[in-house]
Design a protein around this motif. Sequence first.
Motif, PDB file in Angstrom:
ATOM      1  N   GLU A 191       0.915  -1.084   0.027  1.00 39.21           N
ATOM      2  CA  GLU A 191      -0.203  -0.016  -0.110  1.00 39.21           C
ATOM      3  C   GLU A 191       1.060   1.253   0.106  1.00 39.21           C
ATOM      4  O   GLU A 191       0.471   2.263  -0.816  1.00 39.21           O
ATOM      5  N   MET A 192       1.863   1.040   0.910  1.00 39.90           N
ATOM      6  CA  MET A 192       2.849   2.190   0.697  1.00 39.90           C
ATOM      7  C   MET A 192       3.562   2.703  -0.518  1.00 39.90           C
ATOM      8  O   MET A 192       3.531   3.768  -1.093  1.00 39.90           O
ATOM      9  N   GLN A 193       3.862   1.385  -1.286  1.00 44.56           N
ATOM     10  CA  GLN A 193       4.774   1.581  -2.445  1.00 44.56           C
ATOM     11  C   GLN A 193       3.564   2.187  -3.447  1.00 44.56           C
ATOM     12  O   GLN A 193       4.197   2.896  -4.258  1.00 44.56           O
ATOM     13  N   LYS A 194       2.220   1.888  -3.542  1.00 42.86           N
ATOM     14  CA  LYS A 194       1.292   2.496  -4.322  1.00 42.86           C
ATOM     15  C   LYS A 194       1.171   3.981  -4.017  1.00 42.86           C
ATOM     16  O   LYS A 194       1.160   4.831  -5.322  1.00 42.86           O
ATOM     17  N   ALA A 195       1.123   4.297  -2.802  1.00 40.95           N
ATOM     18  CA  ALA A 195       1.221   5.531  -2.553  1.00 40.95           C
ATOM     19  C   ALA A 195       2.360   6.574  -3.040  1.00 40.95           C
ATOM     20  O   ALA A 195       2.477   7.552  -3.579  1.00 40.95           O
ATOM     21  N   VAL A 196       3.536   5.865  -3.034  1.00 33.83           N
ATOM     22  CA  VAL A 196       4.849   6.359  -3.270  1.00 33.83           C
ATOM     23  C   VAL A 196       4.690   6.550  -4.909  1.00 33.83           C
ATOM     24  O   VAL A 196       5.149   7.634  -5.518  1.00 33.83           O
ATOM     25  N   ARG A 197       4.220   5.351  -5.718  1.00 38.61           N
ATOM     26  CA  ARG A 197       4.259   5.712  -6.995  1.00 38.61           C
ATOM     27  C   ARG A 197       3.191   6.892  -7.577  1.00 38.61           C
ATOM     28  O   ARG A 197       3.415   7.336  -8.759  1.00 38.61           O
ATOM     29  N   ARG A 198       2.075   6.834  -6.907  1.00 39.70           N
ATOM     30  CA  ARG A 198       1.112   8.017  -7.058  1.00 39.70           C
ATOM     31  C   ARG A 198       1.988   9.304  -6.764  1.00 39.70           C
ATOM     32  O   ARG A 198       1.709  10.316  -7.717  1.00 39.70           O
ATOM     33  N   TYR A 199       2.423   9.578  -5.720  1.00 40.57           N
ATOM     34  CA  TYR A 199       3.269  10.673  -5.577  1.00 40.57           C
ATOM     35  C   TYR A 199       4.226  11.198  -6.472  1.00 40.57           C
ATOM     36  O   TYR A 199       4.433  12.167  -7.141  1.00 40.57           O
ATOM     37  N   GLN A 200       5.074  10.045  -6.899  1.00 39.23           N
ATOM     38  CA  GLN A 200       6.143  10.199  -8.029  1.00 39.23           C
ATOM     39  C   GLN A 200       5.386  10.636  -9.474  1.00 39.23           C
ATOM     40  O   GLN A 200       6.110  11.507 -10.073  1.00 39.23           O
ATOM     41  N   SER A 201       4.527   9.703  -9.742  1.00 43.20           N
ATOM     42  CA  SER A 201       3.794  10.379 -10.726  1.00 43.20           C
ATOM     43  C   SER A 201       3.397  11.789 -10.943  1.00 43.20           C
ATOM     44  O   SER A 201       3.440  12.483 -11.858  1.00 43.20           O
ATOM     45  N   THR A 202       2.669  12.260  -9.905  1.00 45.67           N
ATOM     46  CA  THR A 202       2.168  13.706  -9.732  1.00 45.67           C
ATOM     47  C   THR A 202       3.257  14.595  -9.862  1.00 45.67           C
ATOM     48  O   THR A 202       3.017  15.757 -10.280  1.00 45.67           O
ATOM     49  N   ASN A 203       4.447  13.987  -9.182  1.00 41.02           N
ATOM     50  CA  ASN A 203       5.597  15.103  -8.942  1.00 41.02           C
ATOM     51  C   ASN A 203       6.729  15.009 -10.431  1.00 41.02           C
ATOM     52  O   ASN A 203       7.712  15.291 -10.232  1.00 41.02           O
ATOM     53  N   GLY A 204       6.288  14.139 -11.419  1.00 39.92           N
ATOM     54  CA  GLY A 204       7.102  14.118 -12.492  1.00 39.92           C
ATOM     55  C   GLY A 204       8.472  13.247 -12.225  1.00 39.92           C
ATOM     56  O   GLY A 204       9.264  13.514 -12.805  1.00 39.92           O
ATOM     57  N   LEU A 205       8.266  12.335 -11.036  1.00 38.79           N
ATOM     58  CA  LEU A 205       9.583  11.469 -10.976  1.00 38.79           C
ATOM     59  C   LEU A 205       9.467  10.110 -11.412  1.00 38.79           C
ATOM     60  O   LEU A 205       8.330   9.735 -11.812  1.00 38.79           O
ATOM     61  N   ARG A 206      10.492   9.340 -11.578  1.00 39.88           N
ATOM     62  CA  ARG A 206      10.700   8.127 -12.104  1.00 39.88           C
ATOM     63  C   ARG A 206       9.575   7.271 -11.230  1.00 39.88           C
ATOM     64  O   ARG A 206       9.707   7.387  -9.930  1.00 39.88           O
ATOM     65  N   GLN A 207       8.544   6.492 -11.319  1.00 37.66           N
ATOM     66  CA  GLN A 207       7.587   5.663 -10.684  1.00 37.66           C
ATOM     67  C   GLN A 207       8.200   4.232 -10.368  1.00 37.66           C
ATOM     68  O   GLN A 207       8.259   3.235 -11.048  1.00 37.66           O
TER      69      GLN A 207
END
Length: 83
Positions: free
Chosen positions: A47-63
């Motif tokens: 669940e935390m990894q999904k949250a990190v991927r969403r955050y990365q996507s929103t902020n233009g980072l590699r997911q």
Amino acid sequence: MLFQSYDDPNAYSDESQSEDSTIAAAQERLARQGYYRGETDGVLSPEMQKAVRRYQSTNGLRQTGYLDSDTLAVMGLGKAASY
């Protein structure tokens, strides 16, 4: 990654405590911003990894789903956790 001392099988090294506290700090930030709804427990759960991927996507980072140095820098958390 968990390192244990030989004399105390239940002991955690400073490094693993540092990783846990970095993850917990990231969980708190992600929760405040609406990305994460789980417990603040210092565990990089699915669940935390999904949250990190969403955050990365929103902020233009590699997911990656991991708290790499770029992600932590954007979050304002300086130290990367190693995996």
